[in-house]
Scaffold this motif. Structure first.
Motif, PDB file in Angstrom:
ATOM      1  N   LYS A  76       0.572  -1.010   0.188  1.00 50.49           N
ATOM      2  CA  LYS A  76      -0.217   0.209   0.159  1.00 50.49           C
ATOM      3  C   LYS A  76       0.873   1.056   0.047  1.00 50.49           C
ATOM      4  O   LYS A  76       0.961   2.513  -0.769  1.00 50.49           O
ATOM      5  CB  LYS A  76      -1.020  -0.026   1.545  1.00 50.49           C
ATOM      6  CG  LYS A  76      -1.973   1.152   0.539  1.00 50.49           C
ATOM      7  CD  LYS A  76      -3.063   0.977   2.377  1.00 50.49           C
ATOM      8  CE  LYS A  76      -4.197   1.929   2.232  1.00 50.49           C
ATOM      9  NZ  LYS A  76      -4.388   2.099   3.476  1.00 50.49           N
ATOM     10  N   VAL A  77       2.240   1.179   1.257  1.00 54.14           N
ATOM     11  CA  VAL A  77       3.157   2.384   1.118  1.00 54.14           C
ATOM     12  C   VAL A  77       4.244   1.703   0.592  1.00 54.14           C
ATOM     13  O   VAL A  77       4.570   0.891   1.232  1.00 54.14           O
ATOM     14  CB  VAL A  77       2.627   3.457   2.067  1.00 54.14           C
ATOM     15  CG1 VAL A  77       4.086   4.295   2.291  1.00 54.14           C
ATOM     16  CG2 VAL A  77       1.787   3.552   2.464  1.00 54.14           C
ATOM     17  N   THR A  78       4.929   2.482  -0.727  1.00 48.33           N
ATOM     18  CA  THR A  78       6.333   1.705  -0.862  1.00 48.33           C
ATOM     19  C   THR A  78       6.848   3.056   0.033  1.00 48.33           C
ATOM     20  O   THR A  78       6.872   3.972   0.878  1.00 48.33           O
ATOM     21  CB  THR A  78       6.833   2.182  -2.283  1.00 48.33           C
ATOM     22  OG1 THR A  78       6.656   3.739  -2.942  1.00 48.33           O
ATOM     23  CG2 THR A  78       5.999   1.371  -3.374  1.00 48.33           C
ATOM     24  N   ALA A  79       8.808   2.806   0.030  1.00 45.39           N
ATOM     25  CA  ALA A  79       9.850   3.440   0.726  1.00 45.39           C
ATOM     26  C   ALA A  79       9.392   4.654  -0.034  1.00 45.39           C
ATOM     27  O   ALA A  79       9.773   5.620   0.425  1.00 45.39           O
ATOM     28  CB  ALA A  79      11.335   2.686   0.432  1.00 45.39           C
ATOM     29  N   ILE A  80       9.304   4.664  -1.236  1.00 48.13           N
ATOM     30  CA  ILE A  80       9.593   6.154  -2.313  1.00 48.13           C
ATOM     31  C   ILE A  80       8.419   6.658  -1.543  1.00 48.13           C
ATOM     32  O   ILE A  80       8.454   8.860  -1.410  1.00 48.13           O
ATOM     33  CB  ILE A  80       9.171   5.384  -3.546  1.00 48.13           C
ATOM     34  CG1 ILE A  80      10.922   4.808  -4.096  1.00 48.13           C
ATOM     35  CG2 ILE A  80       9.408   6.531  -4.454  1.00 48.13           C
ATOM     36  CD1 ILE A  80      11.216   4.834  -5.382  1.00 48.13           C
ATOM     37  N   GLY A  81       6.859   6.262  -1.522  1.00 42.94           N
ATOM     38  CA  GLY A  81       6.053   7.145  -1.455  1.00 42.94           C
ATOM     39  C   GLY A  81       6.019   7.753   0.007  1.00 42.94           C
ATOM     40  O   GLY A  81       5.807   8.188   0.475  1.00 42.94           O
TER      41      GLY A  81
END
Length: 485
Positions: A258-263
């Motif tokens: 749902k949430v990436t490191a970049i996000g």
């Protein structure tokens, strides 16, 4: 009617309270009389041009650039034979240059003048946009062209030109003068200025004041003021960069979480930019506003003279443009964002670097606390390198003897300029000398137009032949003023 009179009294008193300081702010101070100094503009231009042709790009471990700095030191020996015969010279570390011009009165505290030999590199991609090659030292169309003309060989050569000319006239200073020229200012000054300062401290030298680059004479930067503004900076902002790290499980991009490191990191940066540190007026900026007030329209004089009432309005206006926003707050600037190696692979780590320039009164610890609170995400790691951090300098007194000498010299050489204190928003070598001087000031004695500011570290760096001649005039007068009874 009686009630109207009762109401009118406080209104009248408030009006008087507002107008009296406004009227006082509209009265210019008395000035020193102009001084005429004859110089050979063409010869001066050629001497600076020769210095520009030596590409003293800041050294690195991979590219120490020793040959260029050796050639530059040799050029100074050739161009300034009187200075090298009369002044004591120490080579500090590899290429740092420390000159001492002994004064006749040992009771007088010395004065320290700084400049740096190194210049920033030129991007290969930008080369086609230069009208004259960056290290050509061309003298054309009334300008001396090339990297270092503004930052900072112009100051260095102007100072030695002044010494050489005064020696030719038989001048001998009452006050001892030091000239300190580092060679790695653009990469932090840890070998040049820092080592020179250590030598001065070991020798027990303590200067009345030191002067380095940082301020200038600008025209057209503040639209409401037509006259040139000579900004003698009395404080310098601090410097710290925080690294922000976000971690997540890697994997194939076809099945993202749902949430990436970049996000996650992007959200942190967005939160941080949306929460700037609070704006406030420091002593140098308040002094600048007071000095400019007589040249401003009535409404602005009213607000400046009555900051107790209009501080919020003033700060809001100053925050609208980057150049003035930097004067009233610790700035937030994301400068690096690094993550990922392939378009179909989720990165396990995302890294960003955010640079802060600290307003005097804000500490590195304050900024760290602000970063953590603004991001509000314990999953983001926040860290900084203490070796690459510097607290803001303390404010210097614009009423001190050093400021008075600099003001007098500006008024003698640039009679149309308004002298104001101010705040250096970048960083200079002068910060390394804090322990060997009573007061610190940043000032380059040359006029800059608004577009000249973009040329520093940019394309088509140049200085006009006329302005370089004025820089030499300034230093000739300054070196005499510091020894005046």
């Amino acid at each position: 009617m009686r009630y109207l009179l009762i109401l009118a009294v406080p209104v009248l008193l408030l009006g008087v309270a507002l107008l009296l300081p406004t009227m006082q702010a509209s009265t210019p101070a008395s000035r020193a009389a102009p001084v005429a100094i004859a110089v050979d503009d063409a010869a001066l231009a050629e001497h600076l041009a020769a210095a520009i042709r030596i590409a003293t790009v800041s050294p690195t471990a991979e590219l120490p650039n020793d040959a260029a700095f050796d050639a530059f030191a040799a050029l100074l020996q050739t161009q300034y034979p009187r200075a090298h015969a009369a002044l004591e010279l120490d080579t500090v570390d590899k290429h740092g240059l420390l000159y001492r011009w002994p004064g006749s009165d040992a009771e007088l505290a010395p004065v320290l003048l700084l400049a740096h030999q190194d210049v920033v590199p030129v991007e290969a991609a930008a080369l086609p946009r230069w009208q004259h090659a960056p290290f050509s030292g061309d003298v054309s169309d009334g300008y001396i062209w090339g990297r270092g003309t503004l930052d900072n060989k112009g100051n260095l050569i102007a100072q030695l030109e002044a010494v050489e000319a005064l020696l030719a006239q038989g001048y001998a200073p009452r006050r001892t003068l030091y000239f300190a020229y580092g060679y790695d200012e653009e990469t932090g000054g840890v070998h040049g200025a820092s080592e020179i300062a250590a030598v001065l401290e070991q020798r027990g030298v303590h200067a009345l004041f030191g002067v380095d680059e940082g301020g200038a004479i600008t025209q057209g930067v503040i639209k409401a003021v037509r006259a040139p503004i000579a900004s003698i900076m009395t404080a310098e902002k601090g410097y710290v960069s925080f690294e922000l790290l976000a971690h997540a499980a890697g994997g194939h991009s076809s099945m993202p979480p749902k949430v990436t490191a970049i996000g996650e990191l992007a959200r942190a940066i967005t939160q941080l930019e949306a929460a700037p540190m609070p704006a406030r007026l420091t002593a140098p900026v308040s002094g600048m506003l007071d000095a400019l007030a007589p040249s401003l329209p009535f409404a602005q004089r009213l607000a400046i003279a009555n900051r107790w009432l209009f501080a919020t309005v003033l700060l809001h206006q100053l925050a609208q443009a980057p150049v003035t926003n930097a004067l009233v707050r610790t700035t937030t600037a994301p400068t690096i964002f690094d993550a990922g190696v392939k378009d179909n692979v989720l990165p396990g780590e995302a890294r960003a670097v955010v640079n802060f320039r600290l307003l005097p009164g804000d500490t590195i610890a304050d900024v760290r606390a602000h970063v953590i609170a603004a991001i509000n995400d314990p999953a983001i790691t926040v860290r900084n390198d203490p070796q690459l951090s510097e607290e803001a300098s303390p404010d210097e007194d614009a009423g001190g003897p050093g400021f008075a000498i600099l003001r007098k010299t500006v008024e003698q050489i640039f009679p149309d300029a308004i002298v104001v204190p101010g705040l250096v928003v970048g960083a200079t070598d002068l910060r390394h000398y804090a322990d060997v001087m009573d007061a610190r000031y940043n000032f380059t004695p040359g006029r800059l137009q608004a577009d000249d500011l973009e040329r520093i570290h940019g394309v088509d760096e140049r200085v006009s032949v006329d302005e370089f001649a004025n820089m030499v005039r300034f230093y000739r007068q300054l070196l005499q003023n510091v020894s005046a009874p």
